[in-house]
Design an enzyme around this catalytic site. Structure first.
Site, PDB file in Angstrom:
ATOM      1  N   ALA A  18      31.438  52.716   2.074  1.00  0.00           N
ATOM      2  CA  ALA A  18      31.020  54.106   2.319  1.00  0.00           C
ATOM      3  C   ALA A  18      31.685  55.060   1.321  1.00  0.00           C
ATOM      4  CB  ALA A  18      31.363  54.517   3.751  1.00  0.00           C
ATOM      5  N   THR A  45      35.554  46.461   3.890  1.00  0.00           N
ATOM      6  CA  THR A  45      34.411  45.937   3.136  1.00  0.00           C
ATOM      7  C   THR A  45      34.797  44.662   2.393  1.00  0.00           C
ATOM      8  OG1 THR A  45      33.485  48.138   2.836  1.00  0.00           O
ATOM      9  CG2 THR A  45      32.783  46.457   1.257  1.00  0.00           C
ATOM     10  N   ALA A  48      34.443  41.567   4.378  1.00  0.00           N
ATOM     11  CA  ALA A  48      33.180  41.238   5.051  1.00  0.00           C
ATOM     12  C   ALA A  48      32.622  39.951   4.458  1.00  0.00           C
ATOM     13  CB  ALA A  48      32.182  42.374   4.870  1.00  0.00           C
ATOM     14  N   GLN A  49      32.314  39.009   5.326  1.00  0.00           N
ATOM     15  CA  GLN A  49      31.829  37.725   4.824  1.00  0.00           C
ATOM     16  C   GLN A  49      30.304  37.649   4.911  1.00  0.00           C
ATOM     17  OE1 GLN A  49      33.780  34.746   7.165  1.00  0.00           O
ATOM     18  NE2 GLN A  49      35.775  35.112   6.231  1.00  0.00           N
ATOM     19  N   GLY A  50      29.795  37.938   6.135  1.00  0.00           N
ATOM     20  CA  GLY A  50      28.387  37.682   6.446  1.00  0.00           C
ATOM     21  C   GLY A  50      27.442  38.355   5.488  1.00  0.00           C
ATOM     22  N   GLU A 120      22.402  35.756  11.861  1.00  0.00           N
ATOM     23  CA  GLU A 120      23.623  35.960  12.649  1.00  0.00           C
ATOM     24  C   GLU A 120      23.251  36.326  14.077  1.00  0.00           C
ATOM     25  OE1 GLU A 120      26.240  38.659  10.554  1.00  0.00           O
ATOM     26  OE2 GLU A 120      26.228  37.397   8.776  1.00  0.00           O
ATOM     27  N   ASP A 223      43.040  56.128  10.582  1.00  0.00           N
ATOM     28  CA  ASP A 223      43.576  57.409  10.086  1.00  0.00           C
ATOM     29  C   ASP A 223      42.537  58.538  10.106  1.00  0.00           C
ATOM     30  OD1 ASP A 223      45.884  55.935   9.468  1.00  0.00           O
ATOM     31  OD2 ASP A 223      45.129  55.481   7.468  1.00  0.00           O
ATOM     32  N   HIS A 244      35.250  40.195  17.303  1.00  0.00           N
ATOM     33  CA  HIS A 244      34.492  39.127  16.643  1.00  0.00           C
ATOM     34  C   HIS A 244      34.824  37.847  17.388  1.00  0.00           C
ATOM     35  CE1 HIS A 244      32.767  36.387  13.789  1.00  0.00           C
ATOM     36  NE2 HIS A 244      32.283  37.403  13.099  1.00  0.00           N
ATOM     37  N   ARG A 290      27.206  39.670  20.064  1.00  0.00           N
ATOM     38  CA  ARG A 290      28.650  39.424  20.031  1.00  0.00           C
ATOM     39  C   ARG A 290      29.382  39.714  21.318  1.00  0.00           C
ATOM     40  NH1 ARG A 290      30.411  41.447  14.172  1.00  0.00           N
ATOM     41  NH2 ARG A 290      29.286  39.778  13.159  1.00  0.00           N
ATOM     42  N   HIS A 351      37.414  43.567  15.727  1.00  0.00           N
ATOM     43  CA  HIS A 351      36.698  43.501  14.452  1.00  0.00           C
ATOM     44  C   HIS A 351      36.139  44.850  14.019  1.00  0.00           C
ATOM     45  CE1 HIS A 351      34.532  41.431  11.330  1.00  0.00           C
ATOM     46  NE2 HIS A 351      33.348  41.774  11.799  1.00  0.00           N
ATOM     47  N   GLU A 375      32.461  53.110   8.992  1.00  0.00           N
ATOM     48  CA  GLU A 375      32.964  52.764  10.332  1.00  0.00           C
ATOM     49  C   GLU A 375      33.614  53.944  11.053  1.00  0.00           C
ATOM     50  OE1 GLU A 375      35.253  49.157  10.479  1.00  0.00           O
ATOM     51  OE2 GLU A 375      35.777  49.437  12.592  1.00  0.00           O
ATOM     52  N   ARG A 386      27.494  46.704  18.227  1.00  0.00           N
ATOM     53  CA  ARG A 386      26.856  46.635  16.908  1.00  0.00           C
ATOM     54  C   ARG A 386      26.192  45.279  16.668  1.00  0.00           C
ATOM     55  NH1 ARG A 386      28.832  44.774  11.700  1.00  0.00           N
ATOM     56  NH2 ARG A 386      30.577  43.962  12.893  1.00  0.00           N
ATOM     57  N   LEU A 392      27.613  47.326   7.017  1.00  0.00           N
ATOM     58  CA  LEU A 392      27.561  47.624   5.580  1.00  0.00           C
ATOM     59  C   LEU A 392      26.270  48.376   5.273  1.00  0.00           C
ATOM     60  CD1 LEU A 392      28.937  44.351   3.898  1.00  0.00           C
ATOM     61  CD2 LEU A 392      30.158  46.460   4.375  1.00  0.00           C
TER      62      LEU A 392
HETATM   63  C1  SIN Z   1      30.581  37.932   9.981  1.00  0.00           C
HETATM   64  O1  SIN Z   1      30.419  37.449   8.866  1.00  0.00           O
HETATM   65  O2  SIN Z   1      30.548  37.268  11.013  1.00  0.00           O
HETATM   66  C2  SIN Z   1      30.868  39.396  10.070  1.00  0.00           C
HETATM   67  C3  SIN Z   1      29.619  40.143   9.949  1.00  0.00           C
HETATM   68  C4  SIN Z   1      29.734  41.475  10.642  1.00  0.00           C
HETATM   69  O3  SIN Z   1      30.750  41.778  11.250  1.00  0.00           O
HETATM   70  O4  SIN Z   1      28.754  42.215  10.624  1.00  0.00           O
END
Ligand code: SIN
Length: 546
Positions: A18, A45, A48-50, A120, A223, A244, A290, A351, A375, A386, A392
């Site tokens: 952002a 950021t 972030a994996q997904g 996901e 913050d 998560h 989730r 998460h 966020e 979410r 993202l």
């Molecule tokens: C994840 O890769 O599981 C995280 C993706 C997310 O939090 O949106």
């Protein structure tokens, strides 16, 4: 401490997706000062994996993405925000591709190349754009390079924002009420500077460090949220803290994330005996939203007295696992688990915060000239929970909305940064036992937030947490005004305020919905399906934007 002033047209606080997008887009319109607490690379950021959820496949549709988002959000999403973010997604992804983000692709059956879309939890379609399993790190690297070479952007690393500077309309100051910039601690110079700008963008990210176990990096101490609350911005829905479901269970793994994409590629949640359990909880099983999966895991662990459950993807080919999840595979291996041969031990960890500083769809907070995106903001996209990989997406869409709004405003009126801003009032002494006070309170907050304000709540636990939070808040506030500020103290001050906001919001919601589950009110109630709003001084009317 001396006070020094840094002027720019725009001030951006934070260097995740952002913040970087805001800086790049606003740099078309004027000069930007970009302030970040540690290095430009330190952000959520980057972890972030997904990936980024986006409708890219002809077999998918905006309606389906909207519907999945609304289902996950459990009745509290703002439909207009959902529509905007989902529809704008492909254009923002195109921009990232232009910058050079290397999204993963694959060959289709007829030999053409197309994006490899992941799946996901909560998604009924494959629609997650990803760059291997390090999507965030790739985005961060590319955008940081862009920001660094832009002549209109000046970056301030190791600078911690202390508070927003706001001015109220008075007889002597007849202009509109508005945000004028921020006080910022420069670590190298050990003094607080005034950053003055005609528009300020809060893009300071999340708050995972309020809890003992989190997938977030150390910088995520809430913050921006705390600063906005102190400045009297409206804050919404802080009770919706997303856990998560699958972080690596290992004493030294610091809640390393095992991406939901592993479940998207067939990974199944199982108990110690290898028996899957999610079918008892939801028809989407391991790919349920989730909140459902995290609660199910919590329940299984408590019921069996186990410290973790397991994620099993060993039925997929070893070559596929290594190619699709190289980072997760290597990291698990370092901790002694070969995910191609054995199930991975996993636990839930904090998460994401679905609540935040309330903004409209232009990114405007209710303090004129203060925008928020990413966020730290609450646009209503996520509602009570979410949908995976929507964050993202929201960060880049809303950063773009902010710059569009600033452009419109500048078209009608030129804003000059204010001169003669109030200087910083420094404390008077450095305390020898300072670090002890900070460390002790820091640990205590994070532990009681985990124990009492976690996945399953009760009135009694929340009341206990509230008493503890108020005590620490009072102690830290007294301490704060007496001593010179440093980053640890600023973070602690923000952490306990944010903890208090989460507890008060959770106490206010007398039902269970999405991520807020309480044994005292286990059902959702239509009549209570409203946002939880908090303002420091509700009696002060919200000012109109100029
Ligand atoms: C994840 O890769 O599981 C995280 C993706 C997310 O939090 O949106």
């Amino acid at each position: 401490m001396r006070t020094d002033v840094k002027n720019s047209d725009f001030l951006v606080l934070g260097s995740g997706l952002a913040g970087l997008t805001s800086a790049l887009e606003l740099s078309r319109l004027g000069t930007v000062n970009l302030v970040t607490k540690r290095s430009l690379m330190d952000s959520n950021t980057n972890y972030a994996q997904g990936g980024i959820a986006c409708v890219m496949d002809p077999g998918d549709s905006f309606e389906e993405h909207i519907s999945d988002t609304l289902n996950a959000g459990a009745g509290l999403c703002n439909l207009e925000a959902v529509r905007l973010v989902v529809h704008e997604g492909p254009r923002r992804i195109a921009k990232l591709i232009d910058y050079g983000v290397p999204f993963s692709s694959r060959l289709t059956d007829n030999g053409e190349s197309s994006f490899d879309l992941g799946r996901e939890g909560g998604h009924t379609q494959r629609r997650v754009m990803h760059a291997g399993d390090i999507t965030g790190a790739q985005i961060q690297r590319v955008l940081v390079d862009e920001v660094k070479k832009h002549p209109n952007i000046r970056c301030f690393e190791d600078h911690t924002a202390v508070d927003l500077i706001t001015a109220r309309r008075t007889l002597k100051r007849p202009g509109p009420d508005r945000c004028l910039g921020a006080y910022v601690l420069s670590e190298a110079e050990n003094r607080v500077l005034v950053f003055s700008a005609s528009a300020t963008v809060l893009a300071s990210g999340g708050l995972g460090k309020v809890y003992l176990y989190t997938s977030n990096p150390d910088v995520a101490t809430g913050d921006g949220l705390a600063m906005a609350y102190r400045a009297n911005a409206t804050i919404a829905n802080m009770e919706f803290i997303q856990f998560h479901p699958t972080c690596l269970f290992h004493p030294h793994a610091k809640s390393f994330l095992i991406s939901e994409a592993v479940r998207g590629e067939g990974g199944v949640l199982v108990d110690r005996e290898g028996v899957s359990f999610m079918e008892q909880y939801h028809p989407m099983k391991s790919l349920a939203p989730r909140d459902v999966v995290a609660r199910a895991i919590d329940n299984e662990m408590k019921r069996r007295g186990e410290e973790c459950v397991f994620l099993d993807i060993t039925h997929r080919k070893s070559s596929f696992i290594k190619a699709r999840f190289p980072n997760i595979y290597e990291t698990c291996l370092q901790f002694g688990f070969d995910m191609t041969k054995e199930p991975i031990p996993v636990v839930p960890a904090v998460h994401f915060s679905c609540g935040g500083v309330v903004t409209d769809l232009r990114g405007r907070s209710d303090i004129p000239m203060l925008y928020a995106c990413g966020e730290v903001a609450c646009t209503g996209l996520h509602g009570a929970n979410r949908l995976a990989s929507n964050s993202l997406l929201e960060a880049m869409v809303m950063a773009h909305q902010v710059s569009e709004d600033v452009e419109q405003m500048l078209y009608h009126k030129r804003f000059e940064p204010e001169v003669g801003l109030p200087t910083w009032r420094a404390g008077s002494a450095v305390d020898s036992d300072e670090q002890v006070v900070i460390l002790h309170n820091w640990d205590e907050i994070r532990r009681f937030m985990w124990d009492y304000v976690g996945i399953v709540r009760t009135d009694k636990r929340l009341a206990r947490a509230h008493r503890r939070a108020r005590n620490i808040l009072d102690e830290v506030e007294q301490y704060y005004w007496d001593f010179l500020v440093n980053r640890d103290l600023l973070e602690l001050r923000n952490l306990c305020l944010v903890g208090d906001l989460i507890i008060r919001s959770a106490q206010a919601r007398k039902e269970s919905r999405g991520l807020h589950y309480t044994l005292d009110y286990p059902e959702s109630r239509d009549a209570l399906c409203v946002d939880t709003l908090i303002r420091k001084r509700p009696e002060v009317p919200v000012s109109p934007w100029p």
